[in-house]
Design a protein around this motif. Sequence first.
Motif, PDB file in Angstrom:
ATOM      1  N   SER A  49     -49.226  94.202   0.491  1.00 54.55           N
ATOM      2  CA  SER A  49     -49.503  92.292   1.629  1.00 54.55           C
ATOM      3  C   SER A  49     -48.430  91.149   0.950  1.00 54.55           C
ATOM      4  N   ARG A  50     -47.957  91.400  -0.110  1.00 57.38           N
ATOM      5  CA  ARG A  50     -47.260  91.022  -1.453  1.00 57.38           C
ATOM      6  C   ARG A  50     -45.578  91.000  -0.956  1.00 57.38           C
ATOM      7  N   ASP A  60     -48.569  80.510  -1.064  1.00 54.96           N
ATOM      8  CA  ASP A  60     -49.833  80.156  -1.696  1.00 54.96           C
ATOM      9  C   ASP A  60     -50.800  81.623  -1.846  1.00 54.96           C
ATOM     10  N   TYR A  61     -50.071  82.794  -0.555  1.00 57.01           N
ATOM     11  CA  TYR A  61     -51.052  83.807  -1.067  1.00 57.01           C
ATOM     12  C   TYR A  61     -50.094  84.605  -2.508  1.00 57.01           C
ATOM     13  N   LEU A  62     -49.391  84.738  -2.079  1.00 61.20           N
ATOM     14  CA  LEU A  62     -48.613  85.322  -4.131  1.00 61.20           C
ATOM     15  C   LEU A  62     -49.046  84.575  -4.776  1.00 61.20           C
ATOM     16  N   LEU A  63     -49.052  83.099  -5.081  1.00 64.49           N
ATOM     17  CA  LEU A  63     -49.786  82.516  -6.405  1.00 64.49           C
ATOM     18  C   LEU A  63     -51.176  82.729  -6.245  1.00 64.49           C
ATOM     19  N   ARG A  71     -48.654  84.084 -13.397  1.00 68.48           N
ATOM     20  CA  ARG A  71     -48.642  82.978 -13.040  1.00 68.48           C
ATOM     21  C   ARG A  71     -47.144  82.164 -12.816  1.00 68.48           C
ATOM     22  N   PRO A  72     -46.598  81.808 -11.584  1.00 62.71           N
ATOM     23  CA  PRO A  72     -45.736  81.035 -11.511  1.00 62.71           C
ATOM     24  C   PRO A  72     -46.029  79.567 -11.539  1.00 62.71           C
ATOM     25  N   ALA A  73     -46.093  78.592 -11.940  1.00 64.45           N
ATOM     26  CA  ALA A  73     -46.214  77.126 -11.164  1.00 64.45           C
ATOM     27  C   ALA A  73     -45.981  76.704  -9.485  1.00 64.45           C
ATOM     28  N   SER A  74     -45.115  77.792  -9.557  1.00 60.70           N
ATOM     29  CA  SER A  74     -44.821  77.129  -8.013  1.00 60.70           C
ATOM     30  C   SER A  74     -43.913  79.076  -7.856  1.00 60.70           C
ATOM     31  N   TYR A 131     -54.900  92.323  -8.678  1.00 60.14           N
ATOM     32  CA  TYR A 131     -53.835  90.867  -8.565  1.00 60.14           C
ATOM     33  C   TYR A 131     -52.982  91.495  -9.857  1.00 60.14           C
ATOM     34  N   TYR A 132     -51.608  90.702  -9.395  1.00 58.08           N
ATOM     35  CA  TYR A 132     -50.574  91.665 -10.005  1.00 58.08           C
ATOM     36  C   TYR A 132     -50.328  90.378 -10.925  1.00 58.08           C
ATOM     37  N   VAL A 133     -49.572  92.134 -12.507  1.00 56.85           N
ATOM     38  CA  VAL A 133     -49.478  91.453 -12.774  1.00 56.85           C
ATOM     39  C   VAL A 133     -48.153  91.073 -13.808  1.00 56.85           C
ATOM     40  N   ASP A 134     -47.154  92.140 -13.993  1.00 58.81           N
ATOM     41  CA  ASP A 134     -45.712  91.882 -13.772  1.00 58.81           C
ATOM     42  C   ASP A 134     -45.519  92.956 -13.619  1.00 58.81           C
TER      43      ASP A 134
END
Length: 138
Positions: A49-50, A60-63, A71-74, A131-134
Amino acid sequence: MATLPPSRPCPCGRTGAAQKPLPFSGCCGRYLDLFETAPAPDAESLMRSRYCAFVAEHADYLLATWHTSHRPASIEFDPGVKWLGLEVRSHRQLDATRAEVEFVARQKAPGSPAVRLHERSRFVREEGRWYYVDGDIA
């Protein structure tokens, strides 16, 4: 953000019965469109889905699906990038709250040759949501 038609084959490439592509609405679309009530059931589904969120430029979904520890700021999308396909190579459930997904995603930027992103991604499950971590680039 681009709109993906609900009946088009899901960009993630997942197939159903008789190896026919699943429609976006019956595959990753439900996770993107119904984020609050329909979390991805496993790390592989979240990763797929990502990928679709990158195709649709759905920041918005990716964040929201990025773990707060990384998580990046944007998120900024490169103009004109076309996503060409996704291959999931493996999915390993490490325990009830951790998983890894290895994948190759292909993309092409205008005026450049196509490139492959080969990554082994790490995911965590918290309060019933993955959640995706890295990840490590291969």
